[in-house]
Write an enzyme that holds these catalytic residues in place. Structure first.
Site, PDB file in Angstrom:
ATOM      1  N   HIS A 102       0.806  -1.228   0.000  1.00 30.19           N
ATOM      2  CA  HIS A 102       0.000   0.000   0.000  1.00 30.19           C
ATOM      3  C   HIS A 102       0.835   1.274   0.000  1.00 30.19           C
ATOM      4  O   HIS A 102       0.286   2.370  -0.029  1.00 30.19           O
ATOM      5  CB  HIS A 102      -0.977   0.024   1.182  1.00 30.19           C
ATOM      6  CG  HIS A 102      -0.300   0.172   2.512  1.00 30.19           C
ATOM      7  ND1 HIS A 102       0.259  -0.885   3.178  1.00 30.19           N
ATOM      8  CD2 HIS A 102      -0.078   1.253   3.287  1.00 30.19           C
ATOM      9  CE1 HIS A 102       0.790  -0.470   4.313  1.00 30.19           C
ATOM     10  NE2 HIS A 102       0.602   0.836   4.399  1.00 30.19           N
TER      11      HIS A 102
HETATM   12  C1  UD1 Z   1      -2.502   5.377   5.669  1.00 29.82           C
HETATM   13  C2  UD1 Z   1      -1.225   5.939   6.285  1.00 29.82           C
HETATM   14  C3  UD1 Z   1      -0.102   4.931   6.153  1.00 29.82           C
HETATM   15  C4  UD1 Z   1      -0.506   3.588   6.743  1.00 29.82           C
HETATM   16  C5  UD1 Z   1      -1.798   3.130   6.099  1.00 29.82           C
HETATM   17  C6  UD1 Z   1      -2.243   1.871   6.782  1.00 29.82           C
HETATM   18  C7  UD1 Z   1      -0.889   8.373   6.128  1.00 29.82           C
HETATM   19  C8  UD1 Z   1      -0.168   9.453   5.412  1.00 29.82           C
HETATM   20  N1  UD1 Z   1      -0.793   7.151   5.573  1.00 29.82           N
HETATM   21  O1  UD1 Z   1      -2.257   5.191   4.280  1.00 29.82           O
HETATM   22  O2  UD1 Z   1       1.040   5.404   6.876  1.00 29.82           O
HETATM   23  O3  UD1 Z   1       0.522   2.666   6.520  1.00 29.82           O
HETATM   24  O4  UD1 Z   1      -2.804   4.142   6.292  1.00 29.82           O
HETATM   25  O5  UD1 Z   1      -3.180   1.170   6.078  1.00 29.82           O
HETATM   26  O6  UD1 Z   1      -1.500   8.634   7.130  1.00 29.82           O
HETATM   27  N2  UD1 Z   1      -9.731   4.416   1.626  1.00 29.82           N
HETATM   28  C9  UD1 Z   1     -10.852   3.623   1.598  1.00 29.82           C
HETATM   29  N3  UD1 Z   1     -11.441   3.296   2.775  1.00 29.82           N
HETATM   30  C10 UD1 Z   1     -10.973   3.720   3.978  1.00 29.82           C
HETATM   31  C11 UD1 Z   1      -9.845   4.545   3.994  1.00 29.82           C
HETATM   32  C12 UD1 Z   1      -9.229   4.870   2.804  1.00 29.82           C
HETATM   33  O7  UD1 Z   1     -11.319   3.206   0.535  1.00 29.82           O
HETATM   34  O8  UD1 Z   1     -11.561   3.375   5.029  1.00 29.82           O
HETATM   35  C13 UD1 Z   1      -9.081   4.750   0.337  1.00 29.82           C
HETATM   36  C14 UD1 Z   1      -9.420   6.141  -0.173  1.00 29.82           C
HETATM   37  O9  UD1 Z   1      -9.501   6.096  -1.556  1.00 29.82           O
HETATM   38  C15 UD1 Z   1      -8.190   6.948   0.243  1.00 29.82           C
HETATM   39  C16 UD1 Z   1      -7.073   5.914   0.128  1.00 29.82           C
HETATM   40  O10 UD1 Z   1      -7.668   4.686   0.514  1.00 29.82           O
HETATM   41  O11 UD1 Z   1      -7.972   8.061  -0.572  1.00 29.82           O
HETATM   42  C17 UD1 Z   1      -5.873   6.225   1.010  1.00 29.82           C
HETATM   43  O12 UD1 Z   1      -6.254   6.391   2.374  1.00 29.82           O
HETATM   44  P1  UD1 Z   1      -5.328   7.251   3.368  1.00 29.82           P
HETATM   45  O13 UD1 Z   1      -5.791   7.107   4.747  1.00 29.82           O
HETATM   46  O14 UD1 Z   1      -5.162   8.639   2.836  1.00 29.82           O
HETATM   47  O15 UD1 Z   1      -3.906   6.601   3.183  1.00 29.82           O
HETATM   48  P2  UD1 Z   1      -3.464   5.070   3.274  1.00 29.82           P
HETATM   49  O16 UD1 Z   1      -2.838   4.695   1.986  1.00 29.82           O
HETATM   50  O17 UD1 Z   1      -4.570   4.251   3.804  1.00 29.82           O
HETATM   51  N1  UDP Z   2      -3.365  -6.076   8.747  1.00 29.53           N
HETATM   52  C1  UDP Z   2      -4.634  -6.648   8.849  1.00 29.53           C
HETATM   53  N2  UDP Z   2      -5.282  -7.007   7.697  1.00 29.53           N
HETATM   54  C2  UDP Z   2      -4.742  -6.840   6.468  1.00 29.53           C
HETATM   55  C3  UDP Z   2      -3.447  -6.257   6.369  1.00 29.53           C
HETATM   56  C4  UDP Z   2      -2.794  -5.867   7.531  1.00 29.53           C
HETATM   57  O1  UDP Z   2      -5.139  -6.828   9.950  1.00 29.53           O
HETATM   58  O2  UDP Z   2      -5.385  -7.204   5.464  1.00 29.53           O
HETATM   59  C5  UDP Z   2      -2.676  -5.647   9.986  1.00 29.53           C
HETATM   60  C6  UDP Z   2      -1.287  -6.213  10.206  1.00 29.53           C
HETATM   61  O3  UDP Z   2      -1.327  -7.458  10.860  1.00 29.53           O
HETATM   62  C7  UDP Z   2      -0.653  -5.153  11.094  1.00 29.53           C
HETATM   63  C8  UDP Z   2      -1.279  -3.871  10.576  1.00 29.53           C
HETATM   64  O4  UDP Z   2      -2.461  -4.255   9.885  1.00 29.53           O
HETATM   65  O5  UDP Z   2      -1.047  -5.356  12.452  1.00 29.53           O
HETATM   66  C9  UDP Z   2      -0.331  -3.172   9.667  1.00 29.53           C
HETATM   67  O6  UDP Z   2      -0.996  -2.121   9.058  1.00 29.53           O
HETATM   68  P1  UDP Z   2      -0.625  -1.551   7.630  1.00 29.53           P
HETATM   69  O7  UDP Z   2       0.202  -2.528   6.886  1.00 29.53           O
HETATM   70  O8  UDP Z   2      -1.891  -1.086   7.022  1.00 29.53           O
HETATM   71  O9  UDP Z   2       0.191  -0.225   7.992  1.00 29.53           O
HETATM   72  P2  UDP Z   2       1.721   0.056   8.340  1.00 29.53           P
HETATM   73  O10 UDP Z   2       2.134  -0.859   9.431  1.00 29.53           O
HETATM   74  O11 UDP Z   2       2.491  -0.110   7.081  1.00 29.53           O
HETATM   75  O12 UDP Z   2       1.696   1.485   8.754  1.00 29.53           O
END
Ligand code: UD1
Ligand code: UDP
Length: 376
Positions: free
Chosen positions: A211
């Protein structure tokens, strides 16, 4: 009475706050208020974790939703400020490195409220990562800095943070894993995916998560990763719970053909919806290997003893490489495939735990928070 307020917002925040909330709930002299920013809002990225982890319903959900970095960060600040003014916590707790973390820290410190940062000090030294900006700024305004591994202590000292603010306490994400490992072993996900039949040993498979914007927003990089993983999938199925950001980009770039049909496939790169915590833990625990660009997953696989290939050029969690099962392999398709083949030839890894990754980090944090209050 001690008044603490925690702010969470995105998936990796929930498993970090859960063990702390559970420790705080044991203390009658602490009032704890839980705020959800609403950065993540889907059941699969937010709601399911509250049930899997027995987290109480947030006292407030700011409902900010998705947006650009500036909009999301500013909107969290705008909506959090009146909550802090109304509830008047003595300390605001933030975890990790997402936009909700920096937004909450900045809002609190500007109101003169102390901030405690859990998972402080990690550095990838890559300022193109939004998380690196969030980490550095959050650390700069925090009063208590709770660190997971020695590299974090070294980074903070190098940046001039006074030693008395830094506490090496261990890893709350690992507390969460150890607390939920047994419940995860009862998950039926492996039966559902057809890799375990009638409780018998599992067939080999790999798990993949992606991601990071640097991987999924760049067509060439994403295509290279999917090509490498597609080649690996000729040897064993690769289960791929797809983050919504990644799903959107696979559609935008027209890369659907790299994925198998999840309704019928038992081989190839098999896309799944993002999994709940217990299902994902179960999937990782039995995997032959995990390929990921996640921060947290590098730590979890270290403790599970599952080989982890990190599809990035760097890691802010060097202990997982030095002491654990993690190998940072970058995003070159040939290199990914070579590393994966080498794991297939030598699959066994020992579970390793960096110092203090013992399931007691939350206890240490809560003890320090209480001592800090008494000395205030
Ligand atoms: C965010 C965090 C990242 C973390 C990740 C965990 C920041 C800058 N990034 O990235 O550090 O590793 O979460 O998963 O804070 N969306 C949905 N449903 C949701 C939320 C988001 O569909 O419930 C989609 C939307 O299109 C949105 C995109 O995902 O624009 C990105 O969501 P966002 O929270 O901005 O960043 P992540 O890539 O999730
Ligand atoms: N995780 C989860 N379901 C998924 C993918 C990740 O429960 O489909 C959990 C994973 O075990 C860990 C956390 O989400 O506890 C990590 O989050 P993510 O990879 O979204 O963010 P990051 O750690 O890179 O910020």
């Amino acid at each position: 009475m001690q008044r603490l307020l925690s702010v969470v917002g995105a998936r990796p925040n929930f498993m970090k706050i859960a063990p702390i909330v559970s420790e705080l709930q044991k203390l009658s002299e602490v009032q704890h208020f839980l705020v959800h920013s609403g950065q993540h809002y889907d059941e699969a990225l937010s709601g399911s974790f509250f049930s899997d982890l027995n987290l109480p319903k947030p006292d407030v959900n700011l409902g900010v939703g998705s947006g650009s970095h500036a909009v999301q960060t500013a909107e969290i600040m705008r909506r959090l400020e009146p909550v802090l003014l109304d509830w008047k916590p003595q300390m605001v707790l933030v975890v990790g490195d997402v936009n909700s973390t920096i937004a909450a820290a900045l809002t609190a410190v500007k109101l003169g409220i102390d901030v405690a940062h859990v998972e402080s000090g990690l550095r990838s030294f890559d300022m193109t990562m939004p998380e690196e900006i969030n980490r550095k700024l959050t650390d700069a305004v925090s009063t208590l800095l709770f660190v997971t591994e020695q590299s974090g202590v070294n980074n903070l000292k190098r940046e001039g943070v006074p030693e008395e603010k830094i506490f090496l306490v261990g890893n709350v994400m690992i507390d969460c894993l150890l607390r939920h490992r047994e419940a995860a072993s009862r998950s039926l996900i492996l039966d559902r995916l057809g890799v375990r039949r009638n409780g018998s040993a599992c067939l080999p498979y790999a798990a993949l998560t992606l991601h990071r914007p640097s991987n999924v927003e760049n067509a060439r990089t994403l295509q290279g990763i999917l090509t490498a993983v597609g080649n690996l999938a000729k040897d064993l199925p690769v289960f791929f719970p797809v983050h919504p950001r990644t799903r959107k980009q696979i559609d935008n770039f027209g890369f659907g053909s790299y994925l198998a049909d999840s309704r019928t496939a038992d081989r190839g790169v098999i896309p799944l919806d993002p999994l709940g915590y217990l299902d994902f833990l179960s999937l990782n625990a039995q995997a032959t290997m995990v390929l990921t660009d996640s921060g947290g997953v590098q730590e979890e696989t270290t403790v599970l003893g599952v080989p982890c290939l990190t599809l990035r050029e760097n890691t802010e969690r060097p202990a997982t490489v030095e002491l654990g099962t993690n190998e940072v392999v970058g995003v070159d398709p040939d290199r990914i495939l070579a590393a994966a083949r080498s794991v297939l030839n030598n699959p066994k890894r020992q579970p390793r735990r960096p110092p203090l990754w013992d399931g007691k980090a939350a206890q240490r944090i809560v003890q320090i928070l209480r001592e800090h209050r008494q000395s205030a």
